[in-house]
Scaffold this motif. Structure first.
Motif, mmCIF file in Angstrom:
data_model
loop_
_atom_site.group_PDB
_atom_site.id
_atom_site.type_symbol
_atom_site.label_atom_id
_atom_site.label_comp_id
_atom_site.label_asym_id
_atom_site.label_seq_id
_atom_site.Cartn_x
_atom_site.Cartn_y
_atom_site.Cartn_z
ATOM 1 N N GLY A 44 0.822 -1.197 0.000
ATOM 2 C CA GLY A 44 0.000 0.000 0.000
ATOM 3 C C GLY A 44 0.862 1.255 0.000
ATOM 4 N N LEU A 45 0.240 2.359 -0.381
ATOM 5 C CA LEU A 45 0.979 3.603 -0.556
ATOM 6 C C LEU A 45 1.548 4.133 0.754
ATOM 7 N N ARG A 46 0.771 4.111 1.815
ATOM 8 C CA ARG A 46 1.222 4.663 3.099
ATOM 9 C C ARG A 46 2.438 3.908 3.644
ATOM 10 N N GLU A 47 2.355 2.590 3.697
ATOM 11 C CA GLU A 47 3.469 1.786 4.199
ATOM 12 C C GLU A 47 4.687 1.901 3.286
ATOM 13 N N ALA A 48 4.450 1.945 1.980
ATOM 14 C CA ALA A 48 5.556 2.021 1.025
ATOM 15 C C ALA A 48 6.318 3.330 1.166
ATOM 16 N N LYS A 50 6.510 5.229 3.807
ATOM 17 C CA LYS A 50 7.242 5.197 5.075
ATOM 18 C C LYS A 50 8.546 4.417 4.923
ATOM 19 N N ALA A 51 8.482 3.266 4.260
ATOM 20 C CA ALA A 51 9.684 2.448 4.075
ATOM 21 C C ALA A 51 10.699 3.155 3.173
ATOM 22 N N ALA A 57 13.943 0.346 2.088
ATOM 23 C CA ALA A 57 13.509 -0.308 0.861
ATOM 24 C C ALA A 57 14.674 -0.925 0.097
ATOM 25 N N GLU A 58 14.426 -2.103 -0.455
ATOM 26 C CA GLU A 58 15.371 -2.784 -1.331
ATOM 27 C C GLU A 58 14.912 -2.704 -2.788
ATOM 28 N N LEU A 59 13.587 -2.738 -3.003
ATOM 29 C CA LEU A 59 12.999 -2.700 -4.335
ATOM 30 C C LEU A 59 11.602 -2.109 -4.219
#
Length: 143
Positions: A44-48, A50-51, A57-59
């Motif tokens: 999801g956009l919110r979690e992504a 934040k990461a 993030a790796e990818l």
């Protein structure tokens, strides 16, 4: 003994042919499943976001069919930061991305039902080292 050596050589050739026919989408699907099992996905956009902002993030996998252009530009900007370039891959269907990320219910036969679309998915932890992961990393290093 010569028969055994010939069989080993034939098996090696078959493996090489199979790895060349694997598409990037197939590799991406398997990597997302592995990462989901090891609790390494931000769905999801919110979690992504934040990461991506935390540098975990790796990818990043982004859906092209997002209605807001600001969402696409925000995710692309976070992936292209000068400190840490995060590989970004785009897919066309949000429902397919949601199914790959586990945002669905499975029936008794293992078919996906009630699939929720995902606009963005980020891999924070690859899980296990696999051939599909190596194919994806090689694909991004060539670009």
């Amino acid at each position: 003994m010569s028969d055994v050596e010939e069989q080993v050589q034939v098996e090696e050739e078959v493996v090489v042919e199979e790895s060349s026919s694997v598409s990037i989408e197939d590799c991406l699907q398997k990597v997302l499943r592995t990462s989901l099992v090891h609790d390494g996905l931000a769905r999801g956009l919110r979690e992504a976001i934040k990461a991506l902002a935390r540098g975990e993030a790796e990818l990043c996998v982004l859906c092209d069919s997002v209605t807001e252009a600001k969402i696409i530009s925000l995710v692309e900007a976070l992936c292209n930061e000068p400190e840490e370039k995060i590989p970004l891959i785009k897919v066309s269907d949000a429902k397919q991305l949601g199914e790959w990320a586990g945002l669905c219910a499975l029936d008794r036969e293992g078919n996906a039902r009630k699939v929720v679309g995902a606009s963005c998915v980020v891999i924070k932890n690859w899980g296990a080292d696999s051939e599909e992961r190596n194919v994806l990393l090689e694909y991004f290093s060539q670009q």
